[in-house]
Design a protein around this motif. Structure first.
Motif, short mmCIF file in Angstrom:
data_model
loop_
_atom_site.label_atom_id
_atom_site.label_comp_id
_atom_site.label_asym_id
_atom_site.label_seq_id
_atom_site.Cartn_x
_atom_site.Cartn_y
_atom_site.Cartn_z
N LYS A 186 3.24 146.93 -62.67
CA LYS A 186 3.11 145.48 -62.52
C LYS A 186 2.21 144.90 -63.62
O LYS A 186 2.50 143.84 -64.16
N THR A 187 1.17 145.61 -63.98
CA THR A 187 0.27 145.14 -65.04
C THR A 187 1.01 145.02 -66.36
O THR A 187 0.84 144.03 -67.08
N LYS A 188 1.84 146.00 -66.69
CA LYS A 188 2.59 145.93 -67.93
C LYS A 188 3.64 144.83 -67.88
O LYS A 188 3.94 144.21 -68.90
N VAL A 189 4.19 144.58 -66.70
CA VAL A 189 5.18 143.51 -66.55
C VAL A 189 4.53 142.16 -66.80
O VAL A 189 5.11 141.29 -67.46
N TYR A 190 3.30 141.95 -66.30
CA TYR A 190 2.59 140.68 -66.58
C TYR A 190 2.52 140.45 -68.08
O TYR A 190 2.79 139.35 -68.57
N ASP A 191 2.14 141.49 -68.80
CA ASP A 191 2.02 141.38 -70.25
C ASP A 191 3.38 141.14 -70.90
O ASP A 191 3.49 140.36 -71.85
N TYR A 192 4.41 141.81 -70.41
CA TYR A 192 5.74 141.69 -71.01
C TYR A 192 6.29 140.27 -70.88
O TYR A 192 6.86 139.74 -71.82
N VAL A 193 6.12 139.66 -69.70
CA VAL A 193 6.68 138.32 -69.49
C VAL A 193 5.64 137.22 -69.67
O VAL A 193 5.97 136.04 -69.51
N CYS A 194 4.40 137.60 -69.98
CA CYS A 194 3.33 136.63 -70.27
C CYS A 194 3.04 135.68 -69.11
O CYS A 194 2.97 134.46 -69.28
N VAL A 195 2.89 136.25 -67.92
CA VAL A 195 2.50 135.47 -66.75
C VAL A 195 1.39 136.21 -66.01
O VAL A 195 1.17 137.40 -66.24
N ASP A 196 0.72 135.51 -65.10
CA ASP A 196 -0.31 136.17 -64.31
C ASP A 196 0.30 136.76 -63.03
O ASP A 196 1.47 136.55 -62.73
N GLU A 197 -0.52 137.48 -62.29
CA GLU A 197 -0.05 138.19 -61.11
C GLU A 197 0.53 137.26 -60.05
O GLU A 197 1.59 137.53 -59.50
N SER A 198 -0.14 136.14 -59.78
CA SER A 198 0.35 135.24 -58.73
C SER A 198 1.69 134.62 -59.11
O SER A 198 2.56 134.45 -58.25
N THR A 199 1.89 134.29 -60.38
CA THR A 199 3.16 133.72 -60.82
C THR A 199 4.28 134.73 -60.65
O THR A 199 5.34 134.41 -60.12
N LEU A 200 4.04 135.96 -61.07
CA LEU A 200 5.06 137.00 -60.93
C LEU A 200 5.40 137.22 -59.46
O LEU A 200 6.58 137.31 -59.10
N ASP A 201 4.40 137.28 -58.60
CA ASP A 201 4.64 137.47 -57.17
C ASP A 201 5.47 136.33 -56.60
O ASP A 201 6.38 136.56 -55.79
N LYS A 202 5.20 135.09 -57.02
CA LYS A 202 5.99 133.94 -56.56
C LYS A 202 7.43 134.03 -57.05
O LYS A 202 8.36 133.76 -56.30
N TRP A 203 7.61 134.40 -58.31
CA TRP A 203 8.97 134.54 -58.86
C TRP A 203 9.76 135.59 -58.10
O TRP A 203 10.93 135.39 -57.78
N ILE A 204 9.12 136.71 -57.79
CA ILE A 204 9.81 137.78 -57.06
C ILE A 204 10.19 137.29 -55.66
O ILE A 204 11.31 137.49 -55.21
N ALA A 205 9.26 136.62 -54.98
CA ALA A 205 9.52 136.12 -53.63
C ALA A 205 10.65 135.11 -53.61
O ALA A 205 11.41 135.03 -52.64
N LYS A 206 10.79 134.31 -54.67
CA LYS A 206 11.82 133.28 -54.74
C LYS A 206 13.09 133.77 -55.44
O LYS A 206 13.95 132.98 -55.79
N ASN A 207 13.18 135.08 -55.68
CA ASN A 207 14.33 135.70 -56.37
C ASN A 207 14.56 135.11 -57.76
O ASN A 207 15.69 135.02 -58.22
N LYS A 208 13.48 134.73 -58.43
CA LYS A 208 13.56 134.24 -59.80
C LYS A 208 13.23 135.34 -60.80
O LYS A 208 13.27 135.12 -62.00
#
Length: 72
Positions: free
Chosen positions: A13-35
């Motif tokens: 997950k840490t590497k994914v944040y860096d890859y897509v240039c977002v923070d943890e909460s944004t990534l968690d929201k995107w995953i929850a909303k199927n984005k």
């Protein structure tokens, strides 16, 4: 289309944040909303994404952007 190939590295997950240039909460929201793609697998309780999954997501987002620019 499945872009999985031998040697397709797994990203934490840490590497994914860096890859897509977002923070943890944004990534968690995107995953929850199927984005954003759900993890390809879990190692214990730790999610992992294949690099090919991240590349496919990135390519799809770039294509959406190009189409918006052409149509908008």
């Amino acid at each position: 289309m499945n872009n999985t190939f031998i040697g397709d590295p797994l990203y934490s997950k840490t590497k994914v944040y860096d890859y897509v240039c977002v923070d943890e909460s944004t990534l968690d929201k995107w995953i929850a909303k199927n984005k954003f793609p759900k993890p390809d697998l879990y190692l214990g309780r730790h999610p992992r994404w294949r690099l090919s999954t991240l590349i496919s997501f990135s390519n799809a987002k770039q294509q959406e952007y190009v189409e918006q620019q052409l149509c908008g």
